[in-house]
Scaffold this motif. Structure first.
Motif, PDB file in Angstrom:
ATOM      1  N   LYS A 261     -42.938  36.441  45.912  1.00 52.13           N
ATOM      2  CA  LYS A 261     -41.622  36.966  46.279  1.00 52.13           C
ATOM      3  C   LYS A 261     -41.166  36.320  47.590  1.00 52.13           C
ATOM      4  CE  LYS A 261     -43.331  38.878  49.823  1.00 52.13           C
ATOM      5  NZ  LYS A 261     -42.905  38.446  51.149  1.00 52.13           N
ATOM      6  N   PRO A 262     -39.867  36.286  47.876  1.00 48.16           N
ATOM      7  CA  PRO A 262     -38.796  36.563  46.927  1.00 48.16           C
ATOM      8  C   PRO A 262     -38.727  35.484  45.859  1.00 48.16           C
ATOM      9  CG  PRO A 262     -37.869  35.705  48.957  1.00 48.16           C
ATOM     10  CD  PRO A 262     -39.340  35.903  49.206  1.00 48.16           C
ATOM     11  N   ILE A 263     -38.137  35.802  44.729  1.00 47.70           N
ATOM     12  CA  ILE A 263     -38.121  34.890  43.590  1.00 47.70           C
ATOM     13  C   ILE A 263     -37.535  33.528  43.953  1.00 47.70           C
ATOM     14  CG2 ILE A 263     -35.926  35.869  42.794  1.00 47.70           C
ATOM     15  CD1 ILE A 263     -36.794  35.243  39.928  1.00 47.70           C
ATOM     16  N   ALA A 264     -36.557  33.509  44.845  1.00 47.13           N
ATOM     17  CA  ALA A 264     -35.894  32.241  45.222  1.00 47.13           C
ATOM     18  C   ALA A 264     -35.221  32.422  46.573  1.00 47.13           C
ATOM     19  CB  ALA A 264     -34.887  31.844  44.148  1.00 47.13           C
ATOM     20  N   ASP A 265     -34.490  31.398  46.993  1.00 46.49           N
ATOM     21  CA  ASP A 265     -33.785  31.488  48.274  1.00 46.49           C
ATOM     22  C   ASP A 265     -32.330  31.909  48.115  1.00 46.49           C
ATOM     23  OD1 ASP A 265     -33.272  29.067  46.966  1.00 46.49           O
ATOM     24  OD2 ASP A 265     -32.880  27.984  48.838  1.00 46.49           O
ATOM     25  N   THR A 266     -31.778  31.798  46.912  1.00 48.36           N
ATOM     26  CA  THR A 266     -30.397  32.201  46.653  1.00 48.36           C
ATOM     27  C   THR A 266     -30.316  32.863  45.286  1.00 48.36           C
ATOM     28  OG1 THR A 266     -29.733  30.149  45.536  1.00 48.36           O
ATOM     29  CG2 THR A 266     -29.519  30.207  47.957  1.00 48.36           C
ATOM     30  N   ILE A 267     -29.245  33.628  45.080  1.00 48.08           N
ATOM     31  CA  ILE A 267     -29.004  34.243  43.763  1.00 48.08           C
ATOM     32  C   ILE A 267     -28.835  33.166  42.705  1.00 48.08           C
ATOM     33  CG2 ILE A 267     -27.190  35.390  42.432  1.00 48.08           C
ATOM     34  CD1 ILE A 267     -28.992  37.384  43.653  1.00 48.08           C
ATOM     35  N   GLU A 268     -28.139  32.089  43.052  1.00 46.11           N
ATOM     36  CA  GLU A 268     -27.905  31.016  42.083  1.00 46.11           C
ATOM     37  C   GLU A 268     -29.225  30.401  41.627  1.00 46.11           C
ATOM     38  OE1 GLU A 268     -24.424  32.141  44.072  1.00 46.11           O
ATOM     39  OE2 GLU A 268     -26.262  31.366  45.005  1.00 46.11           O
ATOM     40  N   SER A 269     -30.139  30.169  42.574  1.00 43.51           N
ATOM     41  CA  SER A 269     -31.432  29.597  42.219  1.00 43.51           C
ATOM     42  C   SER A 269     -32.240  30.564  41.356  1.00 43.51           C
ATOM     43  CB  SER A 269     -32.226  29.256  43.485  1.00 43.51           C
ATOM     44  OG  SER A 269     -31.635  28.179  44.175  1.00 43.51           O
ATOM     45  N   ALA A 270     -32.192  31.848  41.686  1.00 40.69           N
ATOM     46  CA  ALA A 270     -32.919  32.843  40.894  1.00 40.69           C
ATOM     47  C   ALA A 270     -32.392  32.894  39.469  1.00 40.69           C
ATOM     48  CB  ALA A 270     -32.803  34.213  41.555  1.00 40.69           C
ATOM     49  N   LYS A 271     -31.084  32.882  39.307  1.00 37.74           N
ATOM     50  CA  LYS A 271     -30.492  32.927  37.964  1.00 37.74           C
ATOM     51  C   LYS A 271     -30.820  31.661  37.177  1.00 37.74           C
ATOM     52  CE  LYS A 271     -26.204  34.531  37.871  1.00 37.74           C
ATOM     53  NZ  LYS A 271     -24.808  34.805  38.318  1.00 37.74           N
ATOM     54  N   GLU A 272     -30.897  30.529  37.855  1.00 37.29           N
ATOM     55  CA  GLU A 272     -31.272  29.285  37.180  1.00 37.29           C
ATOM     56  C   GLU A 272     -32.731  29.358  36.719  1.00 37.29           C
ATOM     57  OE1 GLU A 272     -31.040  25.234  35.780  1.00 37.29           O
ATOM     58  OE2 GLU A 272     -29.702  26.962  35.978  1.00 37.29           O
ATOM     59  N   MET A 273     -33.595  29.982  37.500  1.00 39.90           N
ATOM     60  CA  MET A 273     -34.983  30.143  37.088  1.00 39.90           C
ATOM     61  C   MET A 273     -35.086  31.012  35.833  1.00 39.90           C
ATOM     62  SD  MET A 273     -36.740  30.525  40.863  1.00 39.90           S
ATOM     63  CE  MET A 273     -38.406  30.901  40.298  1.00 39.90           C
ATOM     64  N   LEU A 274     -34.274  32.065  35.750  1.00 43.28           N
ATOM     65  CA  LEU A 274     -34.251  32.901  34.547  1.00 43.28           C
ATOM     66  C   LEU A 274     -33.793  32.090  33.343  1.00 43.28           C
ATOM     67  CD1 LEU A 274     -32.686  36.272  35.789  1.00 43.28           C
ATOM     68  CD2 LEU A 274     -35.071  35.605  35.709  1.00 43.28           C
ATOM     69  N   ARG A 275     -32.767  31.276  33.548  1.00 41.60           N
ATOM     70  CA  ARG A 275     -32.251  30.458  32.449  1.00 41.60           C
ATOM     71  C   ARG A 275     -33.300  29.461  31.969  1.00 41.60           C
ATOM     72  NH1 ARG A 275     -30.551  25.868  30.981  1.00 41.60           N
ATOM     73  NH2 ARG A 275     -31.010  24.878  32.979  1.00 41.60           N
TER      74      ARG A 275
ATOM     75  N   THR B 169     -47.128  29.790  42.143  1.00 41.03           N
ATOM     76  CA  THR B 169     -46.596  29.106  43.323  1.00 41.03           C
ATOM     77  C   THR B 169     -46.502  30.087  44.484  1.00 41.03           C
ATOM     78  OG1 THR B 169     -44.776  27.770  44.223  1.00 41.03           O
ATOM     79  CG2 THR B 169     -44.186  29.405  42.542  1.00 41.03           C
ATOM     80  N   VAL B 170     -47.284  29.797  45.528  1.00 41.41           N
ATOM     81  CA  VAL B 170     -47.332  30.626  46.737  1.00 41.41           C
ATOM     82  C   VAL B 170     -46.760  29.768  47.862  1.00 41.41           C
ATOM     83  CG1 VAL B 170     -48.757  32.180  48.118  1.00 41.41           C
ATOM     84  CG2 VAL B 170     -49.446  31.612  45.784  1.00 41.41           C
ATOM     85  N   THR B 171     -45.476  29.528  47.785  1.00 45.32           N
ATOM     86  CA  THR B 171     -44.790  28.564  48.643  1.00 45.32           C
ATOM     87  C   THR B 171     -43.521  29.201  49.203  1.00 45.32           C
ATOM     88  OG1 THR B 171     -43.704  27.737  46.641  1.00 45.32           O
ATOM     89  CG2 THR B 171     -45.660  26.540  47.397  1.00 45.32           C
ATOM     90  N   PRO B 172     -42.877  28.576  50.198  1.00 46.20           N
ATOM     91  CA  PRO B 172     -41.602  29.105  50.693  1.00 46.20           C
ATOM     92  C   PRO B 172     -40.571  29.220  49.571  1.00 46.20           C
ATOM     93  CG  PRO B 172     -42.462  27.468  52.204  1.00 46.20           C
ATOM     94  CD  PRO B 172     -43.334  27.417  50.983  1.00 46.20           C
ATOM     95  N   PRO B 173     -39.665  30.199  49.646  1.00 45.97           N
ATOM     96  CA  PRO B 173     -38.685  30.433  48.579  1.00 45.97           C
ATOM     97  C   PRO B 173     -37.850  29.205  48.216  1.00 45.97           C
ATOM     98  CG  PRO B 173     -38.672  32.250  50.130  1.00 45.97           C
ATOM     99  CD  PRO B 173     -39.565  31.199  50.723  1.00 45.97           C
ATOM    100  N   THR B 174     -37.628  28.322  49.170  1.00 41.68           N
ATOM    101  CA  THR B 174     -36.820  27.135  48.892  1.00 41.68           C
ATOM    102  C   THR B 174     -37.470  26.204  47.876  1.00 41.68           C
ATOM    103  OG1 THR B 174     -37.799  26.134  50.874  1.00 41.68           O
ATOM    104  CG2 THR B 174     -35.598  27.110  51.103  1.00 41.68           C
ATOM    105  N   ALA B 175     -38.781  26.332  47.667  1.00 48.98           N
ATOM    106  CA  ALA B 175     -39.494  25.461  46.721  1.00 48.98           C
ATOM    107  C   ALA B 175     -39.583  26.049  45.321  1.00 48.98           C
ATOM    108  CB  ALA B 175     -40.902  25.181  47.236  1.00 48.98           C
ATOM    109  N   HIS B 176     -39.273  27.309  45.155  1.00 51.97           N
ATOM    110  CA  HIS B 176     -39.544  27.995  43.889  1.00 51.97           C
ATOM    111  C   HIS B 176     -38.769  27.429  42.699  1.00 51.97           C
ATOM    112  CE1 HIS B 176     -41.079  31.845  46.121  1.00 51.97           C
ATOM    113  NE2 HIS B 176     -41.796  30.762  46.376  1.00 51.97           N
TER     114      HIS B 176
END
Length: 343
Positions: free
Chosen positions: A99-113, A74-81
């Motif tokens: 990069k960046p992996i996401a737009d917020t820390i919460e979204s990034a942690k949810e992606m890891l989960r 996915t080569v899209t804006p962080p809000t879509a990740h």
């Protein structure tokens, strides 16, 4: 070995290079579908890579329902990740996200989960690691060729113009969208995570960005190693390279990197004019930049082992960036591990 089947979301702008050059040249992946909200761009790129009309989609969910694939890029804006990760992991695909992996820390942690729950690989496209210079600097530090690591500084000055893109109105644009590369490189080169951050962002009066393209930052790394950072994405004049202009200060001298030139400077104590400057030859690596990323993504999928820029590793780089955002907005020093919830 057969190539892995790849869906690419986002084929305009930066994604066009991925779609028309990087993926087609890969021995590990082949496009089975492309996705973009812009039909004209979708058809332009689809035509260039010879992908049938029924493999071009304006929504990722439609592509996932229509084709069999192994992975999503996915080569899209962080809000879509995060949404793309949800859809891809639910369909059993591995994911590499720009990069960046996401737009917020919460979204990034949810992606890891989600990646852990699905048992799939999550990789972040930190392509600046895949270059000869950072590999060489890392080796110089590991071998203490200039003595023990002490501290350092990074400059970044390029008048980038992203008019009409999602970057133009982005808050803290240099910090969030570009400094993520430099902080990830810093972690890679030093083998140390960022512990604390103090940052200030600002908007020069001549800037063409809606928000702040200027950045001053102090970084404390593990082992009480300190780095400073200065940059402006609207600075005309003498440019640095995209990887920045680095000084790594060590016990016996300093390591300097800008563009493709790497030097070591040594001098004695005091006011003697005895500085010795040595140019350090760079040793080519097998695959640089995006091709290197694709190779490690494929290896992670086939071996079921995390890639060097896995989501789990990258949360430390992204956490440092988001700690800097919080610092810039509160005026306080921010602890990175406290922000990402790591003890």
């Amino acid at each position: 070995m057969s190539r892995l089947k790849l869906i690419q979301a986002g084929v305009g702008g930066h994604g066009k290079g991925w779609a028309t050059a990087t993926v087609p040249s890969s021995s590990d992946f082949e496009h089975v579908a492309i996705v973009d909200v812009n039909r004209a761009v979708l058809d332009e790129v689809g035509g260039k890579i010879g992908l049938a009309h029924d493999r071009r989609f304006t929504e990722l969910s439609h592509a996932l329902a229509a084709v069999q694939a192994d992975a999503l890029l996915t080569v899209t804006p962080p809000t879509a990740h995060l949404e793309h990760a949800k859809l891809a992991f639910a369909a059993g695909l591995h994911v590499m996200t720009e990069k960046p992996i996401a737009d917020t820390i919460e979204s990034a942690k949810e992606m890891l989960r989600l990646a852990d729950s699905a048992g799939r690989q999550l990789v972040v496209a930190q392509n600046y690691r895949y270059a000869a210079a950072p590999h060489r600097i890392r080796a110089l530090i590991d071998q203490q060729r200039v003595g023990a690591l002490g501290h350092g500084h990074i400059d970044f000055y390029i008048p980038a113009d992203f008019t009409g893109s999602f970057r133009e109105p982005m808050r803290h644009v240099l910090l969030v969208d570009m400094a993520i590369h430099h902080l990830d490189l810093l972690r890679y080169i030093t083998r140390r995570n960022v512990v604390e951050v103090f940052a200030q962002t600002f908007r020069p009066e001549w800037s063409w960005y809606a928000h702040n393209p200027g950045l001053k930052m102090m970084l404390k790394l593990e082992g009480d190693v300190h780095f400073s950072y200065s940059g402006d994405w609207s600075a005309r004049g003498r440019n640095t390279g995209w990887s920045g202009d680095w000084r790594v200060q060590c016990e016996q001298g300093s390591i300097h990197w800008n563009f493709d030139k790497l030097t070591v400077a040594r001098s004695s104590r005091g006011f003697k004019e005895d500085t010795m400057i040595e140019e350090v030859p760079l040793q080519p690596i097998d695959l640089e930049g995006q091709p290197g990323l694709l190779k490690t993504f494929a290896t992670a999928i086939r071996s079921n082992q995390p890639a060097p820029t896995s989501g789990r590793d990258n949360i430390q780089s992204f956490g440092a960036v988001m700690a800097a955002v919080k610092s810039a907005e509160t005026g306080k020093i921010v602890n990175v591990n406290a922000l990402i919830g790591k003890r």
